[in-house]
Design a protein around this motif. Structure first.
Motif, mmCIF file in Angstrom:
data_model
loop_
_atom_site.group_PDB
_atom_site.id
_atom_site.type_symbol
_atom_site.label_atom_id
_atom_site.label_comp_id
_atom_site.label_asym_id
_atom_site.label_seq_id
_atom_site.Cartn_x
_atom_site.Cartn_y
_atom_site.Cartn_z
ATOM 1 N N TRP A 17 0.821 -1.192 -0.111
ATOM 2 C CA TRP A 17 0.122 -0.009 0.026
ATOM 3 C C TRP A 17 0.920 1.542 -0.085
ATOM 4 O O TRP A 17 0.312 2.315 -0.531
ATOM 5 C CB TRP A 17 -0.852 -0.068 1.126
ATOM 6 N N HIS A 18 1.889 1.080 0.651
ATOM 7 C CA HIS A 18 2.811 2.371 0.704
ATOM 8 C C HIS A 18 3.421 2.746 -0.711
ATOM 9 O O HIS A 18 3.767 3.867 -0.999
ATOM 10 C CB HIS A 18 3.893 2.238 1.760
ATOM 11 N N MET A 19 3.707 1.574 -1.650
ATOM 12 C CA MET A 19 4.156 1.930 -2.693
ATOM 13 C C MET A 19 3.093 2.548 -3.690
ATOM 14 O O MET A 19 3.205 3.611 -4.489
ATOM 15 C CB MET A 19 4.587 0.531 -3.429
ATOM 16 N N ILE A 20 1.707 2.052 -3.514
ATOM 17 C CA ILE A 20 0.672 2.612 -4.501
ATOM 18 C C ILE A 20 0.505 3.985 -3.875
ATOM 19 O O ILE A 20 0.423 5.004 -4.871
ATOM 20 C CB ILE A 20 -0.423 1.654 -4.105
ATOM 21 N N LEU A 21 0.382 4.297 -2.885
ATOM 22 C CA LEU A 21 -0.189 5.652 -2.116
ATOM 23 C C LEU A 21 1.151 6.633 -2.529
ATOM 24 O O LEU A 21 0.861 7.901 -2.618
ATOM 25 C CB LEU A 21 -0.181 5.570 -0.763
ATOM 26 N N GLY A 22 2.465 6.142 -2.395
ATOM 27 C CA GLY A 22 3.501 6.817 -2.581
ATOM 28 C C GLY A 22 3.822 7.245 -4.205
ATOM 29 O O GLY A 22 4.200 8.333 -4.535
ATOM 30 N N GLY A 23 3.399 6.244 -4.879
ATOM 31 C CA GLY A 23 3.523 6.434 -6.166
ATOM 32 C C GLY A 23 2.576 7.385 -7.228
ATOM 33 O O GLY A 23 2.933 8.118 -7.912
ATOM 34 N N LEU A 24 1.348 7.449 -6.625
ATOM 35 C CA LEU A 24 0.426 8.021 -7.312
ATOM 36 C C LEU A 24 0.431 9.715 -7.463
ATOM 37 O O LEU A 24 0.357 10.307 -8.323
ATOM 38 C CB LEU A 24 -1.191 7.719 -6.655
ATOM 39 N N PRO A 25 0.930 10.261 -6.217
ATOM 40 C CA PRO A 25 1.386 11.762 -6.282
ATOM 41 C C PRO A 25 2.506 11.797 -7.341
ATOM 42 O O PRO A 25 2.552 12.725 -7.949
ATOM 43 C CB PRO A 25 1.933 12.215 -5.042
ATOM 44 N N LEU A 26 3.408 10.788 -7.643
ATOM 45 C CA LEU A 26 4.458 10.866 -8.640
ATOM 46 C C LEU A 26 4.046 11.040 -9.850
ATOM 47 O O LEU A 26 4.517 11.808 -10.833
ATOM 48 C CB LEU A 26 5.580 10.128 -8.298
ATOM 49 N N PHE A 27 2.972 10.094 -10.043
ATOM 50 C CA PHE A 27 2.469 10.208 -11.477
ATOM 51 C C PHE A 27 1.715 11.416 -11.800
ATOM 52 O O PHE A 27 1.464 11.988 -12.737
ATOM 53 C CB PHE A 27 1.609 9.032 -11.520
#
Length: 337
Positions: A202-212
């Motif tokens: 979950w930390h990968m998904i939640l952390g990656g969405l702002p980068l996208f």
């Protein structure tokens, strides 16, 4: 070292413990060829979101429980911000602006921060051998990544002003190292409320969405110039360099000794240089080979610091017993029957 490899329920536990750093090092080599054909924030997002989905799928297969409480989601969100968005964002931007050697030195200095935070927050013992190992490790990665001219005294000038660091990106690598160090410590708090494997996903998904989202706002031509080999390199970095590597790393970090585990980060530039030599034709200088040797010595000292400390105490006690004269009084009394 508190990570009991021989007692682990996982097969080949020693190899699994080293695997994240092997995968991170080789992923750095894979990304080098992709950077000219994509944008840093998009590449950072690709390394996180698909990897997070894979980790969650693995957690579902293993029947790991999903986070339930608000405390779990709060700590996962903090974990996502620090170790996901900030770490991967700083790392990707730093790779564009810095040389591979100096950038590697700065990002792989994070075991020092982890050791200090773990000693302060969790009372982990570092000891004389641990500090000596950390110092040798810093010297080792310095020899690996810094220009030989700096050590041989042949450099005409060394410009390390704040302006030069800002322009070249070394400060971004330092921020990435600090973000990863804080993230390594945060997983201890996350694991109190959520399964570490699921939390990692979950930390990968939640952390990656702002980068996208940030990439779509400020970048262009994110994937138009990526060829088949570039997508394969991104796939390797995502599956092996993120999903598998982070899943294993934070699994061990949730329960093991953080100082010992983090010290293995010194292996990352070693693997990066070795595979850079094999795949990209990069040649190691004698000073770099010396740095590789010192790095391996540092890892041994840090991970065996408790054994070495106990051994030294036992030797001191034994020597004291050998040199100490113990007075013995014998009394023989003749008695008549």
């Amino acid at each position: 070292m508190q990570i009991k490899l021989t007692e682990s329920r996982l097969p080949f536990a020693s190899l699994l413990l080293i695997a994240p750093f092997f995968l991170w090092g080789t992923a750095m080599v894979a990304m080098k060829g992709v950077i000219p054909h994509t944008t840093p924030l998009f590449m950072a997002g690709v390394r996180l979101v698909p990897a997070g989905i894979l980790v969650l799928a693995a957690g579902a297969i293993m029947r790991k429980p999903q986070p339930q409480s608000w405390q779990a989601w709060l700590w996962i969100s903090i974990f996502a911000l620090v170790d996901g968005a900030l770490f991967q964002g700083f790392l990707a931007e730093g790779l564009v602006r810095t040389s591979a050697g100096l950038g590697s030195v700065m990002i792989d200095s994070q075991p020092i921060a982890v050791a200090l935070l773990s000693c302060w927050l969790f009372g982990e013992s570092i000891g004389l051998w641990g500090w000596l190992g950390l110092f040798i490790g810093i010297v080792g990665i310095g020899l690996i990544g810094l220009p030989d001219e700096w050590f041989l005294g042949t450099a005409s000038s060394v410009n390390l002003t704040f302006a030069s660091l800002f322009e070249s990106g070394e400060w971004l690598m330092l921020l990435a190292a600090l973000s990863m160090a804080v993230g390594t410590v945060i997983i201890r708090y996350v694991s109190r409320y959520a399964d570490p494997v699921v939390a990692t996903g979950w930390h990968m998904i939640l952390g990656g969405l702002p980068l996208f989202a940030l990439s779509s706002a400020v970048e262009s031509q994110q994937w138009g110039n990526i060829d088949l080999s570039g997508w394969m390199a991104l796939g390797y970095s995502t599956i092996f360099g993120s999903a598998i590597a982070y899943g294993l790393f934070f699994y061990f970090a949730s329960s093991g000794n953080l100082t010992s585990l983090s010290s293995l980060t010194f292996l990352t530039p070693v693997f990066a240089l070795l595979f850079g030599n094999l795949l990209l034709g990069e040649v190691l200088s004698p000073l770099q080979w010396t740095g590789v040797s010192l790095t391996l010595i540092s890892i041994y000292l840090i991970n065996q610091r408790e054994v070495l400390g106990i051994g030294g105490k036992i030797s001191a006690v034994a020597e004291e017993l050998e040199t100490t004269t113990v007075p013995v009084s014998l009394s023989i009394e003749d008695s008549e029957p």
